[in-house]
Design a protein around this motif. Structure first.
Motif, PDB file in Angstrom:
ATOM      1  N   TYR A 137     -35.567  31.619  16.386  1.00  0.00           N
ATOM      2  CA  TYR A 137     -36.196  31.143  17.620  1.00  0.00           C
ATOM      3  C   TYR A 137     -37.579  31.775  17.777  1.00  0.00           C
ATOM      4  CZ  TYR A 137     -36.549  30.202  22.689  1.00  0.00           C
ATOM      5  OH  TYR A 137     -36.950  29.784  23.939  1.00  0.00           O
ATOM      6  N   ILE A 138     -37.637  33.101  17.625  1.00  0.00           N
ATOM      7  CA  ILE A 138     -38.905  33.818  17.759  1.00  0.00           C
ATOM      8  C   ILE A 138     -39.872  33.427  16.639  1.00  0.00           C
ATOM      9  CG2 ILE A 138     -39.975  36.107  17.746  1.00  0.00           C
ATOM     10  CD1 ILE A 138     -37.332  37.133  19.017  1.00  0.00           C
ATOM     11  N   LYS A 139     -39.324  33.267  15.434  1.00  0.00           N
ATOM     12  CA  LYS A 139     -40.165  32.887  14.289  1.00  0.00           C
ATOM     13  C   LYS A 139     -40.785  31.507  14.492  1.00  0.00           C
ATOM     14  CE  LYS A 139     -40.122  32.876   9.235  1.00  0.00           C
ATOM     15  NZ  LYS A 139     -39.290  33.032   8.020  1.00  0.00           N
ATOM     16  N   ASN A 140     -40.048  30.593  15.133  1.00  0.00           N
ATOM     17  CA  ASN A 140     -40.598  29.257  15.416  1.00  0.00           C
ATOM     18  C   ASN A 140     -41.839  29.346  16.295  1.00  0.00           C
ATOM     19  OD1 ASN A 140     -38.729  27.793  13.931  1.00  0.00           O
ATOM     20  ND2 ASN A 140     -37.316  27.555  15.652  1.00  0.00           N
ATOM     21  N   ILE A 141     -41.809  30.249  17.275  1.00  0.00           N
ATOM     22  CA  ILE A 141     -42.973  30.439  18.147  1.00  0.00           C
ATOM     23  C   ILE A 141     -44.133  31.036  17.368  1.00  0.00           C
ATOM     24  CG2 ILE A 141     -43.853  31.684  20.175  1.00  0.00           C
ATOM     25  CD1 ILE A 141     -41.042  31.501  21.373  1.00  0.00           C
ATOM     26  N   ILE A 142     -43.839  32.045  16.569  1.00  0.00           N
ATOM     27  CA  ILE A 142     -44.878  32.706  15.760  1.00  0.00           C
ATOM     28  C   ILE A 142     -45.540  31.716  14.800  1.00  0.00           C
ATOM     29  CG2 ILE A 142     -45.237  34.409  13.914  1.00  0.00           C
ATOM     30  CD1 ILE A 142     -43.131  36.154  15.346  1.00  0.00           C
ATOM     31  N   ASN A 143     -44.733  30.904  14.137  1.00  0.00           N
ATOM     32  CA  ASN A 143     -45.261  29.914  13.195  1.00  0.00           C
ATOM     33  C   ASN A 143     -46.079  28.840  13.915  1.00  0.00           C
ATOM     34  OD1 ASN A 143     -44.085  31.225  11.045  1.00  0.00           O
ATOM     35  ND2 ASN A 143     -42.271  29.916  11.003  1.00  0.00           N
ATOM     36  N   TYR A 144     -45.593  28.400  15.067  1.00  0.00           N
ATOM     37  CA  TYR A 144     -46.300  27.361  15.819  1.00  0.00           C
ATOM     38  C   TYR A 144     -47.677  27.831  16.271  1.00  0.00           C
ATOM     39  CZ  TYR A 144     -47.415  24.157  19.658  1.00  0.00           C
ATOM     40  OH  TYR A 144     -48.059  23.264  20.495  1.00  0.00           O
ATOM     41  N   GLU A 173     -41.792  36.582  27.792  1.00  0.00           N
ATOM     42  CA  GLU A 173     -41.635  37.924  27.231  1.00  0.00           C
ATOM     43  C   GLU A 173     -42.064  37.967  25.763  1.00  0.00           C
ATOM     44  OE1 GLU A 173     -40.902  40.628  28.855  1.00  0.00           O
ATOM     45  OE2 GLU A 173     -40.695  39.527  30.736  1.00  0.00           O
ATOM     46  N   ILE A 174     -41.738  36.911  25.021  1.00  0.00           N
ATOM     47  CA  ILE A 174     -42.129  36.847  23.612  1.00  0.00           C
ATOM     48  C   ILE A 174     -43.653  36.764  23.488  1.00  0.00           C
ATOM     49  CG2 ILE A 174     -41.999  35.438  21.504  1.00  0.00           C
ATOM     50  CD1 ILE A 174     -39.134  34.655  22.448  1.00  0.00           C
ATOM     51  N   LEU A 175     -44.276  35.939  24.344  1.00  0.00           N
ATOM     52  CA  LEU A 175     -45.735  35.808  24.304  1.00  0.00           C
ATOM     53  C   LEU A 175     -46.423  37.130  24.666  1.00  0.00           C
ATOM     54  CD1 LEU A 175     -46.189  32.251  25.873  1.00  0.00           C
ATOM     55  CD2 LEU A 175     -46.485  32.905  23.478  1.00  0.00           C
ATOM     56  N   TYR A 176     -45.847  37.866  25.616  1.00  0.00           N
ATOM     57  CA  TYR A 176     -46.393  39.194  25.942  1.00  0.00           C
ATOM     58  C   TYR A 176     -46.407  40.081  24.711  1.00  0.00           C
ATOM     59  CZ  TYR A 176     -46.677  39.019  31.084  1.00  0.00           C
ATOM     60  OH  TYR A 176     -47.030  38.753  32.372  1.00  0.00           O
TER      61      TYR A 176
END
Length: 219
Positions: free
Chosen positions: A208-215, A40-43
């Motif tokens: 949690y979401i920021k970790n994905i965005i940064n990665y 869902e976050i990637l979407y």
């Protein structure tokens, strides 16, 4: 729904939110460990699901297991379009070699094994789609859960546990070693990855979401 999904994929592919260089993301994790949340976050970040896109080819033929990956599957991923693939793939040397060759960004999702097993069992109670698991549903819930996590049905390799070197049931051992082997081999092969756990999402959703965005190096 068909036209809605088609328009969304077209918009994401030809009018991207951002042209970051990390176009292909491979998400792996146990069932009920938070992989759908990552989807869902990637979407929301403009990525399209390889398995559910009308503008992509998803080749899942001739797999030994429904959750396996293959070189044909990775080869069909478009190089210039933001795409993700989420699977519950079991660890294997073949999988590692495919990942090394195509070098996707890797996100591993984990969860406390106890909570994951309880959630998995509740999911099965709600949607008993597999004949091999129906026997647990007809039992008292406590007895059913105990048998679910300790059964040793060799024909049912999806659901299995060991404690140390003693086999107490295929379910727990299978899940425990699943994540252990993936983490060890990805580290051993020095593969770029992000390790996330469901508990950290509950503690701090924004982080949690920021970790994905940064990665994924998204501004």
């Amino acid at each position: 729904q068909f036209f809605s999904l088609l328009i969304r994929d077209f918009k994401y592919d030809y009018f991207p939110l951002e042209n970051n260089k990390n176009q292909f993301v491979f998400v792996i994790g146990l069932p009920k460990s938070g992989t759908t949340l990552i989807e869902e976050i990637l979407y929301e970040l403009g990525y399209v699901d390889l398995t559910n896109s009308f503008l992509r080819i998803y080749n899942n033929k001739n797999l030994k297991h429904p959750h396996d990956i293959s070189e044909k599957m990775f080869k069909s991923v478009p190089k210039n379009k933001k795409t993700f693939l989420k699977t519950h793939t079991h660890f294997s040397k073949e999988s590692i070699e495919i990942i090394k060759k195509y070098n996707p960004k890797i996100i591993i999702s984990t969860r406390n094994l106890k909570d994951m097993l309880i959630s998995r069992y509740c999911h099965l109670l709600a949607s008993p789609s597999r004949d091999a698991l129906k026997k647990y549903i007809n039992l008292d819930i406590t007895k059913g859960f105990k048998q679910f996590i300790t059964h040793e049905n060799k024909a049912d390799d999806d659901f299995v546990i060991k404690y140390g070197d003693k086999v107490k049931g295929k379910i727990v051992d299978f899940y425990y070693n699943w994540i252990k082997e993936w983490k060890e081999e990805i580290k051993k092969n020095n593969l770029d990855h992000l390790l996330l756990d469901w508990e950290s999402f509950l503690q701090d959703k924004k982080k949690y979401i920021k970790n994905i965005i940064n990665y994924l190096e998204i501004k």
